[in-house]
Motif scaffolding. Structure first.
Motif, mmCIF file in Angstrom:
data_model
loop_
_atom_site.group_PDB
_atom_site.id
_atom_site.type_symbol
_atom_site.label_atom_id
_atom_site.label_comp_id
_atom_site.label_asym_id
_atom_site.label_seq_id
_atom_site.Cartn_x
_atom_site.Cartn_y
_atom_site.Cartn_z
ATOM 1 N N ASP A 102 25.592 -112.701 60.824
ATOM 2 C CA ASP A 102 24.166 -112.927 60.677
ATOM 3 C C ASP A 102 23.489 -113.077 62.040
ATOM 4 O O ASP A 102 22.445 -112.470 62.290
ATOM 5 N N GLN A 103 24.076 -113.867 62.913
ATOM 6 C CA GLN A 103 23.427 -114.178 64.182
ATOM 7 C C GLN A 103 23.695 -113.149 65.276
ATOM 8 O O GLN A 103 22.868 -112.980 66.174
ATOM 9 N N CYS A 104 24.837 -112.475 65.214
ATOM 10 C CA CYS A 104 25.195 -111.525 66.279
ATOM 11 C C CYS A 104 24.848 -110.073 65.941
ATOM 12 O O CYS A 104 24.716 -109.256 66.848
ATOM 13 N N VAL A 105 24.722 -109.747 64.668
ATOM 14 C CA VAL A 105 24.414 -108.378 64.263
ATOM 15 C C VAL A 105 23.032 -108.300 63.607
ATOM 16 O O VAL A 105 22.159 -107.572 64.065
ATOM 17 N N PHE A 106 22.857 -109.072 62.529
ATOM 18 C CA PHE A 106 21.630 -108.954 61.748
ATOM 19 C C PHE A 106 20.401 -109.447 62.505
ATOM 20 O O PHE A 106 19.375 -108.747 62.548
ATOM 21 N N ALA A 107 20.442 -110.640 63.046
ATOM 22 C CA ALA A 107 19.254 -111.212 63.705
ATOM 23 C C ALA A 107 18.736 -110.313 64.825
ATOM 24 O O ALA A 107 17.530 -110.035 64.872
ATOM 25 N N PRO A 108 19.602 -109.831 65.729
ATOM 26 C CA PRO A 108 19.063 -108.944 66.778
ATOM 27 C C PRO A 108 18.398 -107.685 66.221
ATOM 28 O O PRO A 108 17.351 -107.267 66.708
ATOM 29 N N LEU A 109 19.006 -107.106 65.179
ATOM 30 C CA LEU A 109 18.419 -105.905 64.577
ATOM 31 C C LEU A 109 17.123 -106.222 63.837
ATOM 32 O O LEU A 109 16.158 -105.446 63.898
ATOM 33 N N LEU A 110 17.112 -107.347 63.140
ATOM 34 C CA LEU A 110 15.898 -107.750 62.427
ATOM 35 C C LEU A 110 14.730 -107.903 63.394
ATOM 36 O O LEU A 110 13.626 -107.414 63.145
ATOM 37 N N PHE A 111 14.972 -108.564 64.519
ATOM 38 C CA PHE A 111 13.898 -108.763 65.493
ATOM 39 C C PHE A 111 13.453 -107.443 66.119
ATOM 40 O O PHE A 111 12.275 -107.266 66.426
ATOM 41 N N LEU A 112 14.394 -106.501 66.286
ATOM 42 C CA LEU A 112 14.017 -105.192 66.819
ATOM 43 C C LEU A 112 13.149 -104.414 65.832
ATOM 44 O O LEU A 112 12.431 -103.504 66.227
ATOM 45 N N CYS A 113 13.232 -104.766 64.573
ATOM 46 C CA CYS A 113 12.355 -104.148 63.563
ATOM 47 C C CYS A 113 11.044 -104.916 63.414
ATOM 48 O O CYS A 113 9.974 -104.310 63.302
ATOM 49 N N LEU A 114 11.132 -106.247 63.392
ATOM 50 C CA LEU A 114 9.936 -107.051 63.145
ATOM 51 C C LEU A 114 8.933 -107.013 64.293
ATOM 52 O O LEU A 114 7.726 -106.929 64.049
ATOM 53 N N LEU A 115 9.407 -107.082 65.515
ATOM 54 C CA LEU A 115 8.462 -107.089 66.644
ATOM 55 C C LEU A 115 7.586 -105.835 66.675
ATOM 56 O O LEU A 115 6.361 -105.954 66.836
ATOM 57 N N PRO A 116 8.137 -104.637 66.500
ATOM 58 C CA PRO A 116 7.239 -103.471 66.437
ATOM 59 C C PRO A 116 6.295 -103.505 65.225
ATOM 60 O O PRO A 116 5.140 -103.100 65.343
ATOM 61 N N LEU A 117 6.789 -103.994 64.078
ATOM 62 C CA LEU A 117 5.907 -104.101 62.912
ATOM 63 C C LEU A 117 4.747 -105.052 63.186
ATOM 64 O O LEU A 117 3.594 -104.746 62.869
ATOM 65 N N PHE A 118 5.057 -106.208 63.756
ATOM 66 C CA PHE A 118 3.998 -107.161 64.095
ATOM 67 C C PHE A 118 3.024 -106.540 65.093
ATOM 68 O O PHE A 118 1.812 -106.670 64.961
ATOM 69 N N SER A 119 3.577 -105.874 66.115
ATOM 70 C CA SER A 119 2.737 -105.262 67.148
ATOM 71 C C SER A 119 1.835 -104.181 66.564
ATOM 72 O O SER A 119 0.653 -104.102 66.886
ATOM 73 N N TYR A 120 2.397 -103.351 65.704
ATOM 74 C CA TYR A 120 1.611 -102.299 65.051
ATOM 75 C C TYR A 120 0.497 -102.910 64.210
ATOM 76 O O TYR A 120 -0.635 -102.409 64.204
ATOM 77 N N SER A 121 0.821 -104.008 63.523
ATOM 78 C CA SER A 121 -0.195 -104.656 62.682
ATOM 79 C C SER A 121 -1.336 -105.241 63.510
ATOM 80 O O SER A 121 -2.422 -105.479 62.990
ATOM 81 N N GLN A 122 -1.095 -105.454 64.789
ATOM 82 C CA GLN A 122 -2.137 -105.945 65.703
ATOM 83 C C GLN A 122 -2.977 -104.816 66.286
ATOM 84 O O GLN A 122 -3.890 -105.075 67.064
ATOM 85 N N GLY A 123 -2.585 -103.579 65.993
ATOM 86 C CA GLY A 123 -3.331 -102.443 66.533
ATOM 87 C C GLY A 123 -2.709 -101.843 67.773
ATOM 88 O O GLY A 123 -3.269 -100.907 68.361
ATOM 89 N N LEU A 124 -1.566 -102.355 68.194
ATOM 90 C CA LEU A 124 -0.889 -101.774 69.352
ATOM 91 C C LEU A 124 -0.222 -100.466 68.939
ATOM 92 O O LEU A 124 0.165 -100.292 67.785
ATOM 93 N N ARG A 125 -0.045 -99.562 69.891
ATOM 94 C CA ARG A 125 0.591 -98.282 69.619
ATOM 95 C C ARG A 125 1.493 -97.892 70.794
ATOM 96 O O ARG A 125 1.295 -98.353 71.916
ATOM 97 N N GLY A 126 2.440 -97.004 70.509
ATOM 98 C CA GLY A 126 3.292 -96.371 71.524
ATOM 99 C C GLY A 126 3.846 -97.294 72.578
ATOM 100 O O GLY A 126 4.594 -98.228 72.286
ATOM 101 N N HIS A 127 3.470 -97.027 73.831
ATOM 102 C CA HIS A 127 4.001 -97.794 74.962
ATOM 103 C C HIS A 127 3.610 -99.273 74.897
ATOM 104 O O HIS A 127 4.315 -100.133 75.408
ATOM 105 N N GLN A 128 2.465 -99.572 74.265
ATOM 106 C CA GLN A 128 2.049 -100.976 74.120
ATOM 107 C C GLN A 128 3.067 -101.741 73.262
ATOM 108 O O GLN A 128 3.403 -102.879 73.571
ATOM 109 N N ILE A 129 3.533 -101.095 72.195
ATOM 110 C CA ILE A 129 4.547 -101.719 71.334
ATOM 111 C C ILE A 129 5.845 -101.888 72.110
ATOM 112 O O ILE A 129 6.460 -102.962 72.072
#
Length: 185
Positions: A102-129
């Motif tokens: 959970d902590q060594c495989v899933f959490a790092p991958l989850l955050f790599l998915c969530l951060l771009p989703l959050f950023s996109y939801s803020q209106g950021l795109r491409g290099h900004q994300i």
């Protein structure tokens, strides 16, 4: 009053368990969506001190949508995969294996998915994300290691599979407030 009575809470809990048994994916996704939105409202009110007039309801709705469409279903699948892989046993050795995955495989991958989703939801795109992920990822992941291993140890050791997403959602009120603040600062 009836709302605060034990009878009311038993009724609500009974209804929730029935929904978990009959519509597990929808129930867990819905619960996660609600909790993500609540976490964002808490972040805006308690952490950012915006006040109700400056509350960004669209931001909270986007956080709810991410919880409903992505986080809830992914958590449900992840916990089921861990039980299929390591068995449903709640022994110390199985809990440690699940926790490490959970902590060594899933959490790092989850955050790599969530951060771009959050950023996109803020209106950021491409290099900004990409820049936002580079800036925030390490901090988010290392911060999570101060919180989630304790939560997940308890979760894997004491909580039956069908209630694990619900338990994580309860703990996630605090975590989602932090993540929402981090994602929108």
């Amino acid at each position: 009053t009836w709302i605060m009575s034990g009878r009311a809470w038993r009724f609500v809990w009974g209804w929730y368990v029935k929904q978990l048994n009959t519509r597990p994916l929808l129930t867990q996704a819905s619960t996660t969506g609600i909790i993500c939105g609540v976490g964002d409202v808490i972040a805006q009110q308690a952490v950012e001190r915006r006040g109700l007039r400056r509350q960004e309801w669209s931001r909270s709705a986007k956080m709810s949508l991410i919880g409903f469409t992505f986080t809830g279903p992914v958590l449900r699948g992840w916990f089921a995969l861990l039980d299929r892989t390591f068995g449903p046993s709640m022994t110390a050795s199985v809990v440690v294996k699940k926790l490490l995955m959970d902590q060594c495989v899933f959490a790092p991958l989850l955050f790599l998915c969530l951060l771009p989703l959050f950023s996109y939801s803020q209106g950021l795109r491409g290099h900004q994300i990409k820049d936002k992920v580079k800036k925030e990822y390490f901090n988010m992941y290392t911060s999570s290691l101060k919180f989630w291993p304790f939560v997940q140890t308890f979760n894997f050791y004491f909580i039956p599979l069908k209630f694990r997403v619900s338990f994580v959602n309860i703990a996630a009120v605090a975590w989602n407030s932090y993540v929402a603040w981090l994602a929108h600062r």
